[in-house]
Design an enzyme around this catalytic site. Structure first.
Site, mmCIF file in Angstrom:
data_model
loop_
_atom_site.group_PDB
_atom_site.id
_atom_site.type_symbol
_atom_site.label_atom_id
_atom_site.label_comp_id
_atom_site.label_asym_id
_atom_site.label_seq_id
_atom_site.Cartn_x
_atom_site.Cartn_y
_atom_site.Cartn_z
ATOM 1 N N LEU A 72 -3.734 0.754 0.391
ATOM 2 C CA LEU A 72 -4.359 2.030 0.025
ATOM 3 C C LEU A 72 -4.532 2.121 -1.485
ATOM 4 C CD1 LEU A 72 -2.271 4.361 2.370
ATOM 5 C CD2 LEU A 72 -4.614 3.609 2.719
ATOM 6 N N GLY A 73 -3.710 1.399 -2.200
ATOM 7 C CA GLY A 73 -3.832 1.437 -3.655
ATOM 8 C C GLY A 73 -2.885 0.450 -4.281
ATOM 9 N N GLY A 75 -1.004 -0.118 -8.046
ATOM 10 C CA GLY A 75 -0.792 0.392 -9.394
ATOM 11 C C GLY A 75 0.143 -0.526 -10.130
ATOM 12 N N LYS A 95 4.759 3.101 -0.141
ATOM 13 C CA LYS A 95 4.656 2.464 -1.460
ATOM 14 C C LYS A 95 5.837 1.518 -1.638
ATOM 15 C CE LYS A 95 3.784 3.285 -6.305
ATOM 16 N NZ LYS A 95 3.358 4.229 -7.306
ATOM 17 N N ASP A 189 0.842 11.126 -15.987
ATOM 18 C CA ASP A 189 -0.246 10.196 -15.643
ATOM 19 C C ASP A 189 -1.278 10.897 -14.770
ATOM 20 O OD1 ASP A 189 -1.572 7.813 -15.818
ATOM 21 O OD2 ASP A 189 -0.484 6.835 -14.199
#
Lengths: 838, 219
Positions: A72-73, A75, A95, A189
């Site tokens: 999904l992502g 980082g 995550k 952020d």
């Protein structure tokens, strides 16, 4: 991990009693089974058991058709996967800490604090975290899976968000910040990619703040009286000035980042751009490119200005205060929207009345109406090819969609009966922008071609639609499903259909040109497209990557003329981007351009590159010939018109034609900053200072951070006798770019203002700079002219000619800045040398 | 990024055996292979070849293999490396040690690439076992480790809890608990080591499975 400690000199050959595979037979005092060790590492204690799917505790990663986990992502701290909670049978976002941080205690601690902070925040506008765990030493946390897209993805896909909706999203994030503030957290952020948007059942948009990776507790200054400084942390484009400075941050820092996010929603652009240092410099200048906020109510602009104040004490002091102000702005924006709708309704009604009147009115009135209307009419045979959408699902295929758009645009631009807008002026629009009539007016075109490309293995699907700008109506649409090897035929067919639909006349050679098949090798073609993709990015490293791709394309197909032309283009502009010395890149550019033309003399790009190279070599005649040939081959190639006008035509003093060429370039590429500025430069060289100042001011308005425009605006003002105003512009240019020419202009400006000490001090600075990097001889010449040391100035120009170092020498005959030297025999001799036949 | 560079240098130090084996299987004599291995690492670190790879994607193993292949295919670099005669010492490497790791008798039919992967698997697993051994030694449990190692690392004799219980003098249940802990700790160490060479959490399992398949194919 040193096997050397356990070496045995006599190898033993035996098998593992557990798994039956050969035991490691040397390098070990006692034999071990690598296979058993690997299975132990995998957690498969009984080897007959099948290996488990990707799993973290009760969460099983969901995999795509090809068996890889759905990400999904990604980082800096970790990767977020789509996963299934096997206990509750529901999908979650999982995550997992990035492998590279597994052994790093401080990073692990940061990951844990992120999860714990997010778990403490239960709020509608914050993604909930409900489980933190570790398995096999790897940490992960589970959070609610939000079905939607990030704010960044939405803006990139659909363009700017309307003012009221953008303000509403901002209010929602402000609520999240209030909740974070209650726990004394600062996000640090906040940016569009950390805001998820999802729709509720009633269609309402809900914004959720995600990723608390950089969260920290606000330092309680009243208790300690000490403010803790940290190094820079965050995302530069959205970071606050205090984050850049490494100072303590509080809620006002998040408010600043939210302000940049709001700007991005309203404009699909960023107020500050560039490297980290450039962004910081722009922030500190306190100048905001407010021209980007056209049609935004003044109250909203004022609020944004206060949010983005460099001084945190001048921003809204808390999320709660900000929320109140945002609500007031929503009321204003809503009223403006209503008014606009009413105005639109009235206009429609008025238009109907006018049309009826026209039909009924006298011939005179009809004539008058038509004449005023046609004064704004754009040429009927004109088109802009908008960026093609990459539908491949893989962002790495963006180069391919870009390439197809580029090649269709290039084919169309070969048709002299058609006006085709250059790539640089269309590229920052979305694939499917919503306000086509307005964009049509801005670009001066009657039609748009929109498209999308889907690439799968060796097959490709291209969708195109031809749209009339005035009323957003579709004239033609088609889908092409072909093999990759047939892509050129598809491009030709699309270009031909567009030309036919717009009733553009094609000559025989133009028909041939748009049907060209530049290579038979699809791999070479893909490499070429990748090269062009990086070439268009125009940074030092991207240009070098482009060169690698062009070279690879040539390796695949040594007869690929376009790939040589790409190579020539890349080397030709490499110097301009300071990525290579002139002596290194220009001969390579020349070689590539000549090779391209040897293979295919009909390439306008290669003739243009060669024209530029000959101009650098002070061969004005040869250069003129090449540019004229390029324009004959591709009358819509803005770069050829631009360089021809700015180069040989301007330098030989043929100003009318030079300015006509620059104007033509601008018609074809109206949003190009460099062409806008260079039209001003052309007018300045022609000593039409008032017009030059107007044109350069217009360019500065387009982008206040374009240092080149400030620099030349300064020169034009100085030549117009406005030295003090010129100095202001030079200083702005100096703040934006560390260019030694600007330093030289400042030095000579001080001399002209009679501040000789300051001038000498700046000259010394310039000399210091020259010990570290190359400074144009021309720059030194300008300073010495201003100091009244003409002999020294001429010396520098002579050195320039001898070393063949700068192209500014080409301007020696016409440059107004060199006027004080005219009539000096040494200078005139130099002029003759520069213009001697080559 | 000096920190990243020194971390990379440490990684290279760990993974010299697969590189040496690859070079040897390509047909170079032991002394040339030593010089080439040293020079490759010098070249790799000096030219910052790793900076060209995307740190967020890809496995270090594949990248290192591709780099050494490129290095060997470049005649000039290769010849220079041999001519220099090993004046660069990146890792401490003597012929006997190096040859022991190359282990010419093992996997004689494997290509250089396959041998590289086999040696990689061995380096990873043996290195983690060595780390575990050191941890246990620090805790004063070296003897226990030696007695129970076969439960993790296999061997020519099938380990049994009863035998282990008799050898260690510990109750069977206690032995089982120790073995469980050893396995758990070994798993953590090997995964931590592999994590340094991959770019996403799910790739740790992928890498382990891949190395298992390399062994299975070689069997």
């Amino acid at each position: 991990m040193n096997e050397g400690q356990t070496v045995e000199s006599n190898p033993v050959q035996s098998v593992c009693a557990q798994c039956g595979l050969q035991l490691s037979s040397s390098g070990d005092r006692e034999t071990v089974c690598v296979n058993c060790l690997l299975h132990t590492a995998l957690g498969d204690e009984k080897l007959e058991q099948p290996t488990r799917p990707y799993r973290f505790d009760q969460y099983e990663l969901i995999t795509a058709d090809d068996g890889t986990p759905v990400e999904l992502g990604r980082g800096a701290m970790g990767v977020t996967y789509k996963a299934l909670d096997t206990n509750l049978h529901c999908e979650v976002a999982l995550k997992v800490i990035h492998p590279r941080y597994l052994a790093d205690e401080s990073s692990r601690a940061r990951f844990l604090s992120e999860a714990r902070a997010a778990a403490q925040l239960r709020h509608r506008n914050i993604a909930s975290v409900f489980h933190l765990g570790s398995e096999r030493g790897e940490y992960f946390y589970a959070m609610e899976l939000i079905e939607g897209e990030t704010l960044e993805e939405q803006v990139r896909r659909k363009g700017p968000i309307d003012c009221v909706t953008a303000l509403d999203i901002t209010v929602q994030i402000t609520r999240a910040l209030i909740a974070a503030g209650d726990r004394k957290f600062v996000h640090r952020d906040l940016k569009p990619s950390n805001v998820m948007l999802c729709s509720e059942a009633d269609g309402a948009i809900v914004a959720k703040l995600i990723d608390f990776g950089l969260v920290r507790t606000v330092c309680d200054r009243s208790a300690s009286g000490v403010s803790v400084r940290t190094g820079f942390i965050g995302t530069p484009h959205f970071a606050s000035p205090e984050q850049f400075a490494g100072q303590t941050t509080d809620a006002r820092s998040d408010i600043y980042s939210l302000g940049v996010t709001l700007w991005f929603m309203l404009t699909a652009r960023l107020p500050f751009d560039g490297t980290r240092e450039e962004i910081q410099r722009q922030q500190l200048s306190g100048v905001l490119p407010v021209h980007q906020l056209k049609r935004i109510p003044q109250a909203v602009i004022d609020l944004i200005k206060s949010i983005l104040n460099v001084d945190s004490a001048k921003r809204p002091q808390s999320p709660a205060t900000l929320k109140e102000q945002l609500h007031k702005c929503i009321a204003v924006a809503d009223t403006a929207k209503q008014k606009h709708r009413r105005r639109f309704a009235y206009s429609a009604l008025a238009a109907a009345v006018i049309i009826t009147s026209i039909l009924a009115a006298s011939y005179f009135l009809q004539r008058k109406f038509i004449s005023s209307a046609t004064s704004e009419v754009v040429p009927e045979k004109s088109i802009a090819v908008l960026p093609f959408q990459n539908m491949s699902g893989d962002p790495d295929n963006a180069y391919f969609a870009n390439g197809i758009q580029d090649e269709i645009l290039t084919r169309l631009s070969k048709i002299s009966d058609l006006k085709v807008i250059a790539r640089t002026s269309v590229q920052h629009y979305q694939s499917k922008p919503e306000n086509l009539p307005a964009i049509g007016k801005q670009l001066g075109v009657a039609y748009f071609l929109e498209g999308s490309v889907q690439k799968r293995a060796d097959a490709v699907r291209v969708n195109v639609q031809l749209i009339k700008a005035a009323n957003d109506s579709h004239l033609w649409a088609d889908t092409f499903d072909r093999k990759l090897t047939d892509i050129f035929a598809v491009e030709t067919e699309i270009a031909k259909t567009v030309a036919d639909t717009l009733q553009a006349k094609l000559t025989g050679s133009e028909e041939q040109a748009i049907a060209a098949k530049p290579t038979e090798n699809p791999e070479a073609h893909e490499l070429y497209l990748k090269g062009r993709f990086f070439w268009n990015k125009r940074t030092n490293s991207d240009l070098k990557t482009a060169i690698q791709y062009f070279n690879q394309a040539i390796e695949k197909d040594p007869g690929y003329a376009l790939a040589y032309a790409g190579l020539a283009d890349a080397y030709a502009i490499l110097t301009a981007y300071a990525a290579a010395p002139v002596s290194e890149s220009l001969p390579r550019a020349e070689l590539a351009a000549k090779k391209a033309l040897e293979l295919d003399d009909s390439l306008a790009e290669a003739h243009t590159s060669l024209g530029l190279l000959l101009f650098y070599n002070l061969d004005f005649q040869g250069s003129t010939k090449e540019f004229e040939r390029a324009i004959a081959l591709d009358p819509n190639y803005a770069t050829a018109h631009h360089w021809y006008g700015l180069g040989p035509l301007r330098c030989i003093g043929n100003f009318d034609k030079a300015i006509a060429e620059l104007n033509r370039a601008l018609q074809l590429d109206p949003l190009s900053l460099i062409i806008n500025a260079d039209l001003g430069v052309g007018l300045m060289t022609a000593r039409r200072y008032d017009e030059a100042i107007v044109q350069l001011r217009k360019t500065v308005e387009m982008d206040p951070y374009f240092y080149y425009a400030h620099l030349h605006l300064g020169k034009a003002l100085q030549l117009n006798g406005q030295v003090a105003e010129a100095m202001t512009e030079y200083k702005k240019a100096a703040a934006l770019n560390d260019d030694s020419l600007v330093l030289g202009l400042l030095a000579q400006g001080y001399a002209k203002l009679g501040q000789r000490d300051e001038a000498l001090k700046t000259l010394e600075q310039l000399q210091q700079t020259a010990t570290r990097r190359y400074v144009w001889n021309y720059t030194f010449a300008l300073v010495h002219i201003a100091l009244g040391q003409n002999d020294k100035a001429i010396e520098y120009l002579e050195r320039d000619y001898r070393d063949h170092a700068d192209y500014e020498l080409a301007l020696i005959k016409v440059d107004p800045m060199l006027d004080p030297l005219r009539g000096d025999p040494r200078f005139e001799a130099l002029v003759s040398k520069v213009f001697a036949p080559k | 990024m000096p920190e990243a560079a020194s971390a990379l240098a440490r990684l290279c130090e760990l993974y010299w055996p697969p590189i040496y084996s690859f070079v040897r299987r390509r047909g170079y004599a032991p002394s040339d292979a030593q010089d080439l291995t040293q020079s490759f690492f010098a070249f790799f670190l000096r030219t910052k070849a790793y900076a060209r790879s995307d740190p967020l994607h890809g496995k270090f193993r594949s990248f290192l293999l591709a780099s050494v292949k490129n290095f060997l295919s470049d005649n000039w670099d290769r010849d220079q490396a041999i001519k220099r005669g090993g004046d660069y010492q990146f890792v401490s490497l003597d012929q006997e040690t190096a040859e022991a790791f190359y282990d010419a008798a093992s996997a004689p039919d494997s290509t250089a690439e396959r041998l590289f992967e086999l040696r990689w698997a061995k380096t990873v697993t043996a290195g983690a076992l060595n780390s575990l051994c050191k941890e246990l030694q620090a805790e004063g449990k070296l003897k226990l480790f030696e007695q129970l190692k076969a439960f993790l690392a296999g061997g020519s004799v099938l380990p049994s809890y009863d035998d282990a219980s008799a050898r260690t003098g510990l109750p069977r249940a206690t032995v089982k608990t120790h073995v469980h802990r050893l396995r758990q700790r070994y798993r953590e160490i090997v995964r931590r080591d592999i994590a340094r060479t991959v770019s996403a959490p799910h790739e740790i399992d992928e890498e382990l499975r891949y190395l298992c398949s390399v062994l299975a194919n070689a069997a």
